[in-house]
Design a protein around this motif. Sequence first.
Motif, PDB file in Angstrom:
ATOM      1  N   PRO A  65       0.957  -1.280   0.068  1.00 27.16           N
ATOM      2  CA  PRO A  65      -0.049  -0.103  -0.001  1.00 27.16           C
ATOM      3  C   PRO A  65       0.826   1.272  -0.118  1.00 27.16           C
ATOM      4  N   MET A  66       0.353   2.283  -0.734  1.00 26.11           N
ATOM      5  CA  MET A  66       1.078   3.545  -0.611  1.00 26.11           C
ATOM      6  C   MET A  66       0.623   4.467   0.447  1.00 26.11           C
ATOM      7  N   ASN A  67       1.484   5.356   0.797  1.00 25.60           N
ATOM      8  CA  ASN A  67       1.324   6.218   1.753  1.00 25.60           C
ATOM      9  C   ASN A  67       0.662   7.417   0.916  1.00 25.60           C
ATOM     10  N   LEU A  68       0.185   8.419   1.778  1.00 23.72           N
ATOM     11  CA  LEU A  68      -0.569   9.706   1.324  1.00 23.72           C
ATOM     12  C   LEU A  68       0.522  10.376   0.269  1.00 23.72           C
ATOM     13  N   GLU A  69       1.725  10.539   0.567  1.00 22.72           N
ATOM     14  CA  GLU A  69       2.528  11.240  -0.547  1.00 22.72           C
ATOM     15  C   GLU A  69       2.526  10.342  -1.864  1.00 22.72           C
ATOM     16  N   HIS A  70       2.941   9.276  -1.675  1.00 21.37           N
ATOM     17  CA  HIS A  70       2.836   8.219  -2.913  1.00 21.37           C
ATOM     18  C   HIS A  70       1.769   8.327  -3.649  1.00 21.37           C
ATOM     19  N   LEU A  71       0.566   8.335  -3.036  1.00 19.33           N
ATOM     20  CA  LEU A  71      -1.007   8.258  -3.495  1.00 19.33           C
ATOM     21  C   LEU A  71      -0.741   9.713  -4.318  1.00 19.33           C
ATOM     22  N   GLY A  72      -0.464  10.658  -3.778  1.00 23.38           N
ATOM     23  CA  GLY A  72      -0.573  12.076  -4.565  1.00 23.38           C
ATOM     24  C   GLY A  72       0.571  11.770  -5.714  1.00 23.38           C
ATOM     25  N   CYS A  73       1.422  11.527  -5.594  1.00 24.70           N
ATOM     26  CA  CYS A  73       2.756  11.387  -6.751  1.00 24.70           C
ATOM     27  C   CYS A  73       1.979  10.585  -7.987  1.00 24.70           C
ATOM     28  N   HIS A  74       1.027   9.490  -7.648  1.00 29.18           N
ATOM     29  CA  HIS A  74       0.540   8.678  -8.578  1.00 29.18           C
ATOM     30  C   HIS A  74       0.027   9.541  -9.643  1.00 29.18           C
ATOM     31  N   PHE A  75      -0.780  10.790  -9.160  1.00 26.84           N
ATOM     32  CA  PHE A  75      -1.662  11.515 -10.155  1.00 26.84           C
ATOM     33  C   PHE A  75      -0.986  12.951 -10.372  1.00 26.84           C
ATOM     34  N   ASP A  76       0.383  13.041 -10.351  1.00 23.49           N
ATOM     35  CA  ASP A  76       0.961  13.983 -10.588  1.00 23.49           C
ATOM     36  C   ASP A  76       0.561  15.042 -12.044  1.00 23.49           C
ATOM     37  N   GLY A  77       0.313  14.114 -12.944  1.00 23.18           N
ATOM     38  CA  GLY A  77       0.038  14.828 -14.099  1.00 23.18           C
ATOM     39  C   GLY A  77      -1.442  15.267 -14.195  1.00 23.18           C
ATOM     40  N   ASN A  78      -2.155  15.056 -13.141  1.00 26.01           N
ATOM     41  CA  ASN A  78      -3.587  15.669 -13.239  1.00 26.01           C
ATOM     42  C   ASN A  78      -3.827  16.133 -11.787  1.00 26.01           C
ATOM     43  N   ALA A  84      -8.392  15.139  -5.523  1.00 26.09           N
ATOM     44  CA  ALA A  84      -9.657  14.037  -5.362  1.00 26.09           C
ATOM     45  C   ALA A  84      -9.256  13.090  -4.447  1.00 26.09           C
ATOM     46  N   PHE A  85      -7.941  12.510  -4.831  1.00 32.26           N
ATOM     47  CA  PHE A  85      -7.656  11.205  -4.004  1.00 32.26           C
ATOM     48  C   PHE A  85      -6.965  11.709  -2.919  1.00 32.26           C
ATOM     49  N   THR A  86      -6.156  12.581  -2.662  1.00 34.11           N
ATOM     50  CA  THR A  86      -5.305  12.824  -1.548  1.00 34.11           C
ATOM     51  C   THR A  86      -6.249  13.417  -0.274  1.00 34.11           C
ATOM     52  N   ARG A  87      -7.259  14.372  -0.990  1.00 31.07           N
ATOM     53  CA  ARG A  87      -8.124  14.876   0.098  1.00 31.07           C
ATOM     54  C   ARG A  87      -8.990  13.914   0.544  1.00 31.07           C
ATOM     55  N   SER A  88      -9.588  12.998  -0.360  1.00 37.04           N
ATOM     56  CA  SER A  88     -10.452  11.911   0.203  1.00 37.04           C
ATOM     57  C   SER A  88      -9.833  11.083   1.079  1.00 37.04           C
ATOM     58  N   ALA A  89      -8.428  10.681   0.747  1.00 31.62           N
ATOM     59  CA  ALA A  89      -7.717   9.825   1.922  1.00 31.62           C
ATOM     60  C   ALA A  89      -7.569  10.691   3.076  1.00 31.62           C
ATOM     61  N   ARG A  90      -7.306  11.749   3.142  1.00 36.33           N
ATOM     62  CA  ARG A  90      -6.899  12.457   4.347  1.00 36.33           C
ATOM     63  C   ARG A  90      -8.243  12.310   5.111  1.00 36.33           C
ATOM     64  N   ASP A  91      -9.293  12.905   4.496  1.00 40.47           N
ATOM     65  CA  ASP A  91     -10.577  12.921   5.248  1.00 40.47           C
ATOM     66  C   ASP A  91     -11.081  11.630   5.633  1.00 40.47           C
ATOM     67  N   PHE A  92     -11.039  10.749   5.037  1.00 43.83           N
ATOM     68  CA  PHE A  92     -11.682   9.241   5.577  1.00 43.83           C
ATOM     69  C   PHE A  92     -10.387   8.663   6.645  1.00 43.83           C
ATOM     70  N   CYS A  93      -9.379   8.927   6.557  1.00 45.74           N
ATOM     71  CA  CYS A  93      -8.489   8.546   7.488  1.00 45.74           C
ATOM     72  C   CYS A  93      -8.499   9.347   8.749  1.00 45.74           C
ATOM     73  N   SER A  94      -8.784  10.609   8.594  1.00 45.01           N
ATOM     74  CA  SER A  94      -8.903  11.602   9.683  1.00 45.01           C
ATOM     75  C   SER A  94     -10.108  11.084  10.826  1.00 45.01           C
ATOM     76  N   ALA A  95     -11.226  10.498   9.908  1.00 44.13           N
ATOM     77  CA  ALA A  95     -12.465   9.880  10.606  1.00 44.13           C
ATOM     78  C   ALA A  95     -11.932   8.540  11.053  1.00 44.13           C
ATOM     79  N   LEU A  96     -11.231   7.730  10.404  1.00 46.42           N
ATOM     80  CA  LEU A  96     -10.914   6.414  10.871  1.00 46.42           C
ATOM     81  C   LEU A  96      -9.991   6.657  12.056  1.00 46.42           C
ATOM     82  N   LYS A  97      -9.265   7.635  12.471  1.00 49.66           N
ATOM     83  CA  LYS A  97      -8.555   7.866  13.550  1.00 49.66           C
ATOM     84  C   LYS A  97      -9.229   8.202  14.826  1.00 49.66           C
TER      85      LYS A  97
END
Length: 168
Positions: A65-78, A84-97
Motif C-alpha cells: 500500500p501507498m502512503n499519502l505522499e505516494h498516492l499524490g505522486c500517482h496523479f502528478d500529471g492531473n 480528489a484522491f489525497t483529500r479524500s484519503a486524508r478526510d477518510f483517515c481523519s475519521a478512522l483515527k
Amino acid sequence: GGAGGSIQHLYQDGKMTFNEMRQIFQDVFQGKTVLREKIDGMNLMVTYKDGKFGYARNKESLRNPMNLEHLGCHFDGNPKLRDAFTRSARDFCSALKTIDPTDLNKVFNNGQNFANIEIVYPPCKNILDYGNKCFLQINGIDVFDPKFNKISEDRDSAKWLYETLKRN
C-alpha cells in the motif's frame, strides 16, 4: 474499477443461468434483497497496517500500500485527480483515527482487508452529475488471501465501520 474491481451488471455474468437470474428478481420483488445505488465515482482502497494507513489503486499497491505522499505522486500529471484522491484519503483517515487502533486492526486484519470506497468529487465527475456535493461511499470491506486475490467481503465489519463513523 481500480483495485476494487468492477461491479458487474446481471447481463455481464455469462455464467449465470436464467433460473439464477429469475431467483434474483424474485428476491428483489419480495423484499429479500437490499438494493444499493451504484455510485459513479473513483475507487480507492484503504487499509490499516502496523499503525499506519495505506492506499491501493491496483493489485501491486494492494500488496504494498501507498502512503499519502505516494498516492499524490500517482496523479502528478492531473492536479484535479491528485486533489480528489489525497483529500479524500486524508478526510477518510481523519475519521478512522477516531476509532480505537485495536478495533481498526480487527477490521483491517493488519493490512489484509481493505475498505473499498468510492470517491465523488465534482471537478472529476464521470458520467453522472451529483451536483457540487463531494462525498465518499463505503462499498464494503474486501478480504484478500495472502496473494491479494479477493476472497470475500466482510459485511459485518463494513456495517460496523459505517455506524461507528456515523456516530463519531
